[in-house]
Scaffold this motif. Structure first.
Motif, mmCIF file in Angstrom:
data_model
loop_
_atom_site.group_PDB
_atom_site.id
_atom_site.type_symbol
_atom_site.label_atom_id
_atom_site.label_comp_id
_atom_site.label_asym_id
_atom_site.label_seq_id
_atom_site.Cartn_x
_atom_site.Cartn_y
_atom_site.Cartn_z
ATOM 1 N N ASN A 228 -9.103 -9.607 1.323
ATOM 2 C CA ASN A 228 -8.519 -9.905 2.637
ATOM 3 C C ASN A 228 -7.056 -10.325 2.541
ATOM 4 O O ASN A 228 -6.645 -11.347 3.073
ATOM 5 N N PHE A 247 -0.849 -4.704 4.274
ATOM 6 C CA PHE A 247 -2.159 -4.284 4.782
ATOM 7 C C PHE A 247 -2.057 -3.075 5.699
ATOM 8 O O PHE A 247 -2.968 -2.271 5.765
ATOM 9 N N ASP A 248 -0.938 -2.935 6.441
ATOM 10 C CA ASP A 248 -0.864 -1.813 7.379
ATOM 11 C C ASP A 248 -0.745 -0.482 6.650
ATOM 12 O O ASP A 248 -1.265 0.535 7.102
ATOM 13 N N ILE A 251 -4.323 0.371 5.708
ATOM 14 C CA ILE A 251 -5.128 0.933 6.797
ATOM 15 C C ILE A 251 -4.874 2.438 6.872
ATOM 16 O O ILE A 251 -5.801 3.234 6.995
ATOM 17 N N PHE B 170 -3.476 -18.460 8.559
ATOM 18 C CA PHE B 170 -3.029 -18.020 9.871
ATOM 19 C C PHE B 170 -1.749 -17.229 9.712
ATOM 20 O O PHE B 170 -1.006 -17.401 8.756
ATOM 21 N N TYR B 171 -1.548 -16.313 10.620
ATOM 22 C CA TYR B 171 -0.420 -15.401 10.491
ATOM 23 C C TYR B 171 0.550 -15.577 11.654
ATOM 24 O O TYR B 171 1.714 -15.286 11.543
ATOM 25 N N ILE B 224 -4.536 -2.841 16.480
ATOM 26 C CA ILE B 224 -4.068 -3.545 15.284
ATOM 27 C C ILE B 224 -3.402 -2.566 14.328
ATOM 28 O O ILE B 224 -2.350 -2.852 13.745
ATOM 29 N N SER B 225 -4.003 -1.386 14.211
ATOM 30 C CA SER B 225 -3.461 -0.409 13.280
ATOM 31 C C SER B 225 -2.181 0.221 13.839
ATOM 32 O O SER B 225 -1.213 0.432 13.119
ATOM 33 N N TYR B 227 0.027 -1.070 16.059
ATOM 34 C CA TYR B 227 1.147 -2.014 16.143
ATOM 35 C C TYR B 227 1.342 -2.819 14.856
ATOM 36 O O TYR B 227 2.124 -3.764 14.830
ATOM 37 N N ASN B 228 0.605 -2.459 13.793
ATOM 38 C CA ASN B 228 0.726 -3.158 12.508
ATOM 39 C C ASN B 228 0.612 -4.674 12.655
ATOM 40 O O ASN B 228 1.466 -5.426 12.171
ATOM 41 N N LEU B 229 -0.423 -5.136 13.332
ATOM 42 C CA LEU B 229 -0.593 -6.570 13.573
ATOM 43 C C LEU B 229 -1.456 -7.212 12.501
ATOM 44 O O LEU B 229 -2.406 -6.605 12.024
ATOM 45 N N THR B 230 -1.137 -8.445 12.121
ATOM 46 C CA THR B 230 -2.026 -9.181 11.226
ATOM 47 C C THR B 230 -3.193 -9.757 12.007
ATOM 48 O O THR B 230 -4.275 -9.934 11.469
ATOM 49 N N PHE B 247 -6.732 -8.663 10.879
ATOM 50 C CA PHE B 247 -6.670 -7.306 10.319
ATOM 51 C C PHE B 247 -7.825 -7.029 9.370
ATOM 52 O O PHE B 247 -8.271 -5.893 9.263
ATOM 53 N N ASP B 248 -8.324 -8.047 8.659
ATOM 54 C CA ASP B 248 -9.386 -7.774 7.683
ATOM 55 C C ASP B 248 -10.701 -7.410 8.370
ATOM 56 O O ASP B 248 -11.471 -6.607 7.866
ATOM 57 N N VAL B 250 -10.749 -5.740 11.057
ATOM 58 C CA VAL B 250 -10.493 -4.390 11.540
ATOM 59 C C VAL B 250 -10.677 -3.361 10.429
ATOM 60 O O VAL B 250 -11.161 -2.261 10.663
#
Lengths: 449, 449
Positions: A228, A247-248, A251, B170-171, B224-225, B227-230, B247-248, B250
């Motif tokens: 993670n 991480f992106d 994906i 936290f991100y 999430i994928s 917009y490349n969000l954590t 993200f994990d 997801v």
């Protein structure tokens, strides 16, 4: 704030704006996030893409190009731009994104673009271009936050703020020693929580997972997903920090690998672009169909061998169709479950053995049940119990073969280092066709004539 | 620091340690990360799992249980533990992980576990249990960092440090107003960079993507994928902040959705556990095989209709096999490319139309090429040019039908709101079987007899 998905309204709105003047178009574009414009680009001509890129500020333009799907060919768009605009955009791109796009071009085109860049940028991108696209080195971004082990809390924060002018998004702070040897990571949170005169060396987390530049992308994806991680450090053999994979990227890798498996198991070359034209599709699929033709001749040779039996009992042709179809589908089922299981998790020898045993059992039961249905049909419809019995045996036998081959072939391929998804339905149905016909026609010629 | 993958050596090392005393076992376990122990758990008995969980400190034990794959049934392990140990572990788990695991249990078992928890924890988990597992609500973690819009930089940092005692990772920092209405996010970096007396309201980024609790997990994964969000904030209809999906989660969702598509297109029920036993596999696959049997009877009815033709020209049986096999595989190719394309990106009407047109062209060309090969074979091997010509026509026609049905059926299903992957190879090969036999035998009876 927003929470929406692009739909047809957005496409037609953009198209309407394109037919208007630049002011209207600019105003419409301002309503969208760069990654949304990248998606909308798939529905408009490359001339319109070109015009829009020129209208956008360089930051947004570079984001749009970075977010464009590989299959939408951002490199071609880039090539069409005025050299000055192009240089501005490439210098704005993250090195990893710039490298991904430039790597799709011919060597002389790459050279042309790199020549216009600052020496620093050009050499960074040239360096990244030297890594295999499908490794950590090919995926990594070289722009990372790195601070020295010996900094105090206050100096570290200043240094991070200074570096973060260049690096917009970061999730971890990398720690190196005086010789640039990677020593671990520290979170911004831990730095803030530390006492005023604390040193980074007291906070660093040395127990972190990292990869080498040459590590395969699938392995990188597995580590990021298993632990993670938001990002994973990339080092060379001397433990120098080279960059990070985020991480992106992973994906995207996972989706690509899934697409490849999905296509391969269906007898499509893994390189076929989903939105490619018919020429690419023919190139990708015809070789597999010709292989299939070869295996189909094998199955048809079995049928020819029993031509005499068939001309005495033409109804066997009708049952042949059923036995072959059922065998092929049962094999595809076993294949799909096994291939997917292998790709998510390697199996131990014991697990592999139990998988084949399970598929044998499943084939036996499903074969007996469906065989019984056909037996009853043959008994009442054709009035031939003995024919029904032969079909029952052939169906059961063929579904057992389907289970064994559908599970063991991908497992054996994996063991000898070949991608198990190559055991496509094309290969596997050969077995069920050949053995199905051998069983049905062989038994029929012995027991019914 | 480490960079390794688990292999057989690790499994046998652990097994050896299990056969030893608790001290040895503890020392061996200390060498592994919790997520690694979770993987090793797949190779040992549930009694040994039980023993190990009792040996580990509660933090590691809860991490191991959280990381265990759903198919390894962490809920059963949890149920076997002593109630005190179990309560300790559940209270240590993040709410979303605890909910995922507890949701797999029977209602009376859930009740038993929840009764032992503190009122706070129990009600949080009960609340999460009320969301559909496959929505943002079902995925979200309710433990988020949230600060008030009106805090100053210094108070905000103190508040974040206070809250981060509870929330390890936290991100982003969520910002709410006095009425707990979600107002946007702010990064830790921006807070640190701000001037001493700056207020959060000056730094907040209000232009963020968020989802509702009832948003489907596939949609959450796409956002999430894209917009490349954590992580993505989850709100209710009143814009109260409920939690976040990270993200994990997801990555897991994407893998699950991919597995489902992979199985469905191969005629396996999407619910079949990859590592399930033969009983589950039979339950999942037999219904599809019985459907396939029904469609196979349809194809065999066509063959019966031409029984007279076949008994006059038994060699047609051998060619039937080739035409049907090739049609089935070409249809599977078109199907795989189309289904995968739909699942990665919705197609506009125009794109859908062009996809079918492309597959028509691909079928025509691949059919003509492979048909020609069979024609040559029939000419030289069987010495029957007219038979070869019939086969050429049947092959070309069948591969055109394969292309059209393989692409249009999933597109139509998608349009009417049915999962396109349901158009499995089982459904699609019915068309190529039936039309292939109709073409071959129909033309043969007209032109050859």
């Amino acid at each position: 704030m927003q929470s929406f998905d692009l739909d047809k309204t957005d496409v037609s709105k953009l198209k309407q704006a394109i037919s208007g003047d630049n002011e209207l178009l600019k105003a419409t574009l301002a309503e969208y996030h760069a990654s949304e414009i990248a998606i909308l680009f798939e529905s408009i001509s490359s001339d319109d893409q070109h015009r829009i890129i020129n209208l956008l500020d360089v930051e947004t333009a570079s984001e749009v190009i970075a977010e464009m799907h590989e299959e939408a060919h951002p490199e071609e768009l880039l090539l069409q731009l005025h050299p000055d605009k192009r240089t501005e955009i490439v210098e704005e791109l993250d090195y990893d994104d710039a490298t991904d796009i430039i790597s799709q071009l011919e060597e002389h085109e790459q050279k042309e673009i790199l020549e216009d860049l600052s020496e620093d940028d050009a050499s960074s991108i040239r360096n990244l271009l030297s890594y295999d696209e499908k490794t950590a080195g090919g995926l990594m971004n070289t722009e990372v936050i790195r601070i020295n082990l010996n900094l105090t809390k206050k100096d570290a924060i200043d240094e991070i703020i200074r570096q973060s002018e260049e690096i917009e998004e970061f999730y971890t702070v990398n720690v190196v020693d005086d010789a640039n040897i990677f020593k671990g990571i520290v979170s911004l949170k831990d730095i803030i929580k530390a006492k005023g005169n604390a040193k980074i060396t007291e906070m660093v987390n040395a127990d972190v997972v990292y990869v080498k530049a040459e590590t395969d992308q699938e392995e990188v994806a597995k580590l990021i997903s298993q632990y993670n991680l938001t990002s994973i450090p990339v080092v060379n053999d001397e433990m120098h920090l080279l960059g990070r994979v985020t991480f992106d990227d992973v994906i995207d890798v996972l989706e690509d690998e899934n697409t490849e498996d999905f296509l391969k198991i269906s007898g499509v070359s893994e390189d076929e672009e989903l939105s490619g034209n018919w020429i690419e599709a023919v190139k990708s699929r015809l070789p597999w169909l010709i292989i299939n033709l070869g295996t189909a001749f094998l199955a048809s040779a079995v049928v020819r061998h029993y031509e005499n039996t068939l001309s005495h009992l033409a109804v066997l042709s009708a049952y042949m169709v059923i036995i072959a179809g059922m065998g092929g589908n049962a094999a595809t089922q076993a294949l799909a479950v096994t291939v997917r299981r292998i790709s998510l998790n390697d199996l131990t020898d014991n697990q592999a053995y139990r998988t084949v045993l399970k598929e044998f059992t499943v084939g036996l039961i499903n074969g007996a049940v469906t065989g019984l249905i056909v037996f009853i049909f043959a008994y009442f419809f054709d009035g031939k119990p003995m024919l029904g019995f032969v079909i029952f045996l052939a169906m059961t036998g063929n579904l057992v073969i389907a289970g064994i081959t559908g599970s063991s072939i991908p497992l054996v391929l994996k063991r000898i280092g070949i991608d198990p998804a190559i055991a496509s339905s094309i290969i596997i149905t050969t077995f069920t066709d050949v053995f199905g016909f051998l069983l049905l026609l062989g038994l029929a010629s012995k027991l019914l004539l």
